[in-house]
Design an enzyme around this catalytic site. Structure first.
Site, PDB file in Angstrom:
ATOM      1  N   LYS A 126       0.867  -1.187   0.000  1.00  0.00           N
ATOM      2  CA  LYS A 126       0.000   0.000   0.000  1.00  0.00           C
ATOM      3  C   LYS A 126       0.897   1.228   0.000  1.00  0.00           C
ATOM      4  CE  LYS A 126      -4.367   1.309   0.253  1.00  0.00           C
ATOM      5  NZ  LYS A 126      -5.575   0.668  -0.308  1.00  0.00           N
ATOM      6  N   ASP A 166      -7.075   4.507  -4.646  1.00  0.00           N
ATOM      7  CA  ASP A 166      -7.680   4.387  -3.304  1.00  0.00           C
ATOM      8  C   ASP A 166      -8.296   5.757  -3.024  1.00  0.00           C
ATOM      9  OD1 ASP A 166      -7.878   2.546  -0.826  1.00  0.00           O
ATOM     10  OD2 ASP A 166      -7.176   4.401   0.069  1.00  0.00           O
TER      11      ASP A 166
HETATM   12  P1  NDP Z   1     -12.936   8.028  -2.699  1.00  0.00           P
HETATM   13  O1  NDP Z   1     -11.872   9.005  -2.463  1.00  0.00           O
HETATM   14  O2  NDP Z   1     -13.484   7.843  -4.063  1.00  0.00           O
HETATM   15  O3  NDP Z   1     -14.176   8.304  -1.723  1.00  0.00           O
HETATM   16  C1  NDP Z   1     -14.036   8.340  -0.335  1.00  0.00           C
HETATM   17  C2  NDP Z   1     -15.337   8.763   0.280  1.00  0.00           C
HETATM   18  O4  NDP Z   1     -15.233   8.687   1.689  1.00  0.00           O
HETATM   19  C3  NDP Z   1     -15.706  10.201  -0.028  1.00  0.00           C
HETATM   20  O5  NDP Z   1     -17.093  10.319  -0.005  1.00  0.00           O
HETATM   21  C4  NDP Z   1     -15.067  10.942   1.138  1.00  0.00           C
HETATM   22  O6  NDP Z   1     -15.675  12.204   1.402  1.00  0.00           O
HETATM   23  C5  NDP Z   1     -15.303   9.990   2.270  1.00  0.00           C
HETATM   24  N1  NDP Z   1     -14.244  10.145   3.278  1.00  0.00           N
HETATM   25  C6  NDP Z   1     -12.917  10.011   3.097  1.00  0.00           C
HETATM   26  N2  NDP Z   1     -12.233  10.239   4.230  1.00  0.00           N
HETATM   27  C7  NDP Z   1     -13.171  10.529   5.143  1.00  0.00           C
HETATM   28  C8  NDP Z   1     -13.117  10.872   6.511  1.00  0.00           C
HETATM   29  N3  NDP Z   1     -11.949  10.945   7.165  1.00  0.00           N
HETATM   30  N4  NDP Z   1     -14.305  11.091   7.148  1.00  0.00           N
HETATM   31  C9  NDP Z   1     -15.488  10.991   6.493  1.00  0.00           C
HETATM   32  N5  NDP Z   1     -15.592  10.686   5.188  1.00  0.00           N
HETATM   33  C10 NDP Z   1     -14.460  10.466   4.532  1.00  0.00           C
HETATM   34  O7  NDP Z   1     -12.364   6.632  -2.122  1.00  0.00           O
HETATM   35  P2  NDP Z   1     -12.863   5.154  -2.427  1.00  0.00           P
HETATM   36  O8  NDP Z   1     -14.323   5.130  -2.620  1.00  0.00           O
HETATM   37  O9  NDP Z   1     -11.975   4.584  -3.459  1.00  0.00           O
HETATM   38  O10 NDP Z   1     -12.468   4.419  -1.056  1.00  0.00           O
HETATM   39  C11 NDP Z   1     -13.365   4.334   0.049  1.00  0.00           C
HETATM   40  C12 NDP Z   1     -12.908   3.219   0.980  1.00  0.00           C
HETATM   41  O11 NDP Z   1     -12.885   1.972   0.277  1.00  0.00           O
HETATM   42  C13 NDP Z   1     -11.486   3.386   1.561  1.00  0.00           C
HETATM   43  O12 NDP Z   1     -11.458   2.807   2.845  1.00  0.00           O
HETATM   44  C14 NDP Z   1     -10.643   2.539   0.616  1.00  0.00           C
HETATM   45  O13 NDP Z   1      -9.456   2.111   1.215  1.00  0.00           O
HETATM   46  C15 NDP Z   1     -11.596   1.379   0.375  1.00  0.00           C
HETATM   47  N6  NDP Z   1     -11.346   0.591  -0.818  1.00  0.00           N
HETATM   48  C16 NDP Z   1     -11.328   1.164  -2.054  1.00  0.00           C
HETATM   49  C17 NDP Z   1     -11.121   0.386  -3.182  1.00  0.00           C
HETATM   50  C18 NDP Z   1     -11.199   0.941  -4.555  1.00  0.00           C
HETATM   51  O14 NDP Z   1     -11.168   0.151  -5.507  1.00  0.00           O
HETATM   52  N7  NDP Z   1     -11.337   2.240  -4.746  1.00  0.00           N
HETATM   53  C19 NDP Z   1     -10.835  -1.050  -3.058  1.00  0.00           C
HETATM   54  C20 NDP Z   1     -10.960  -1.569  -1.718  1.00  0.00           C
HETATM   55  C21 NDP Z   1     -11.179  -0.755  -0.654  1.00  0.00           C
HETATM   56  P3  NDP Z   1     -14.954  13.544   0.903  1.00  0.00           P
HETATM   57  O15 NDP Z   1     -15.239  13.635  -0.550  1.00  0.00           O
HETATM   58  O16 NDP Z   1     -15.596  14.607   1.710  1.00  0.00           O
HETATM   59  O17 NDP Z   1     -13.501  13.369   1.227  1.00  0.00           O
END
Ligand code: NDP
Length: 444
Positions: A126, A166
């Site tokens: 990672k 991510d």
């Molecule tokens: P994105 O950046 O596309 O979206 C993240 C979302 O979560 C946004 O809505 C963001 O809001 C919100 N968010 C992020 N940090 C915080 C925080 N500290 N408090 C509250 N809300 C928060 O990321 P992904 O959708 O790709 O990833 C989401 C999760 O899924 C993560 O844990 C990631 O590790 C996991 N994941 C992702 C994969 C992928 O293929 N993308 C694969 C496997 C796991 P805002 O816009 O306001 O920041």
């Protein structure tokens, strides 16, 4: 003291100020106790757990770049290459101000078992940076990505380490990173996944994590005699995972009532409008306050609150430790049937234990969100073959992988006397293959 307790104590002592890493190690090792106890002498002799919790390599570097005002900015970059026993390191790059070494290590550690669970030959890694793409111009994001890759490219390659997206790293960032890798190395190879379709990306990769989450949830419910159609769900987040989880949920007949970002959350009694959400988040990169302009009957609330809504399914898809004990209690009081983690470690340890004690089905992230990395591995296969599979081909493979993961975690739990404890099952199933490979490869 048991071998597991000794290792947990040593990890905490040796890695102070990395609470998320401690949490991930505790969660995994605690559920591996029966396997470790049964093999204690051999594992101790081989220092197997000591090796498992120590990354093979961790790289930390300076990322200087120039902003639109001509000022030099400096961020910190990380890549933790945790375990390559079963394949090249594979795992995303997180761009978020909260990123530090402990966060990257927790994610890298989890990734080892998740990747193993997919059944595909990929090790765990990672990376990321404390850079925040939010509010930056495209040029600033490009300047950061180019500087980040100028250093990272020394350590990655299609057969050594293949990063992906991510939080904060979407199609735009992957494009800039790939362009710089190609420019420096002169190689056109599958060194990153999540690429655009015009330069080696895979169809269905964008959708994969969210879709995979729903395929696994559907199968988990089916194994327990429950039909997913007609259920209601609460989703947190509004990024890549959340959007495609909502889309697939709706295709399967589930009404999704909520979504959120880091400022607030939306309740839409008619079900979240995915087209509106995509336009707000993917096209305009705006905030959820805008959602009401598309759906006048919806409500926007500042702060947290997604888990207070009465639903059958809870799907946390935002970030780590976003579902706390009081949220678990509210969900249980409202009769939730299942919680499946789209994000990595979104449920605190106390909340997970509480949900399991209440008999609520709980699918841990390393199983439930493995569809993203599985499809990334399918992208690697297509890049090696110089072929592109159709959306339906990739989607069908993804479904098959998620159904398999679901049965593997359930079977492993059953074998060790933890029936329906899918946390234990996923950890054990992921661990078995990695350990087998580590022992076979000697002291490395
Ligand atoms: P994105 O950046 O596309 O979206 C993240 C979302 O979560 C946004 O809505 C963001 O809001 C919100 N968010 C992020 N940090 C915080 C925080 N500290 N408090 C509250 N809300 C928060 O990321 P992904 O959708 O790709 O990833 C989401 C999760 O899924 C993560 O844990 C990631 O590790 C996991 N994941 C992702 C994969 C992928 O293929 N993308 C694969 C496997 C796991 P805002 O816009 O306001 O920041």
């Amino acid at each position: 003291m048991s071998y597991v307790d000794e290792i947990i104590e040593a990890v905490v002592a040796k890695n102070p100020s990395e609470p998320e890493f401690h949490q991930a190690v505790k969660e995994v090792l605690n559920s591996l106790r029966p396997v470790v106890d049964a093999n204690e002498e051999k594992y101790r002799k081989e220092a197997l757990l000591e090796r498992l919790v120590e990354p093979e390599r961790q790289i930390k570097f300076r990322v200087p770049w120039v902003d639109d005002k001509g000022r030099v900015q400096v961020n910190t970059g990380y890549r933790v290459q945790f375990n390559s026993a079963i394949g090249p390191y594979k795992g995303g790059l997180r761009l978020h101000p909260s990123v530090n070494l402990g966060i990257i290590k927790f994610l890298g550690f989890e990734q080892i078992f998740k990747n193993s669970l997919t059944g595909l030959p990929i090790g765990g890694g990672k990376g990321g940076s404390d850079f925040d793409p939010k509010g930056k111009s495209d040029r600033e994001v490009m300047a950061f990505c180019q500087s980040f890759m100028t250093e990272l490219c020394k350590y990655i390659g299609e057969n050594t380490d293949v990063p992906a997206g991510d939080i904060g790293t979407g199609a735009r960032e992957i494009g800039y990173l790939y362009g710089q890798y190609k420019r420096i190395t002169g190689r056109y190879e599958g060194v990153l996944t999540g690429k655009g379709l015009s330069y080696g990306g895979s169809l269905a990769r964008t959708e994969a994590t969210g879709y995979g989450l729903l395929y696994l949830t559907q199968e988990m419910l089916k194994m327990n005699g429950i039909d997913i159609a007609g259920k209601t769900a609460a989703v947190s987040g509004s990024g890549n995972v959340a959007i495609y989880a909502i889309q697939k949920a709706q295709q399967l007949g589930v009404k999704v009532l909520t979504c959120s970002d880091s400022n607030g959350w939306v309740y839409d009694p008619e079900g979240i409008d995915v087209a509106a959400l995509k336009e707000i988040k993917e096209v305009r990169r705006a905030r959820l306050t805008e959602y009401k302009n598309y759906r006048p009957n919806s409500e926007y609330h500042e702060g947290r609150g997604v888990w207070t809504v009465k639903v059958d399914l809870a799907l946390p898809c935002a970030t780590q430790n976003e579902l706390h004990l009081e949220d678990a209690k509210a969900l249980a009081a409202n009769g939730v049937i299942a919680v499946a983690e789209g994000a990595n470690m979104p449920t605190t340890m106390e909340a997970t234990e509480y949900l399991q004690e209440q008999g609520i089905l709980f699918a841990p992230g390393k199983a439930a969100n493995a569809g993203g990395v599985a499809t990334s591995a399918l992208e690697m296969s297509q890049n090696s073959e110089r072929l592109s599979w159709t959306f339906d081909e990739v989607d069908a493979k993804l479904q098959g992988i998620m159904v398999n993961i679901c049965h593997n975690m359930a079977d492993a739990a059953e074998r060790y006397g933890f029936a329906k404890n899918y946390v234990a099952g996923a950890n054990i199933a992921g661990f078995e293959k990695v350990v087998d490979a580590m022992l076979a490869q000697g002291v490395v």
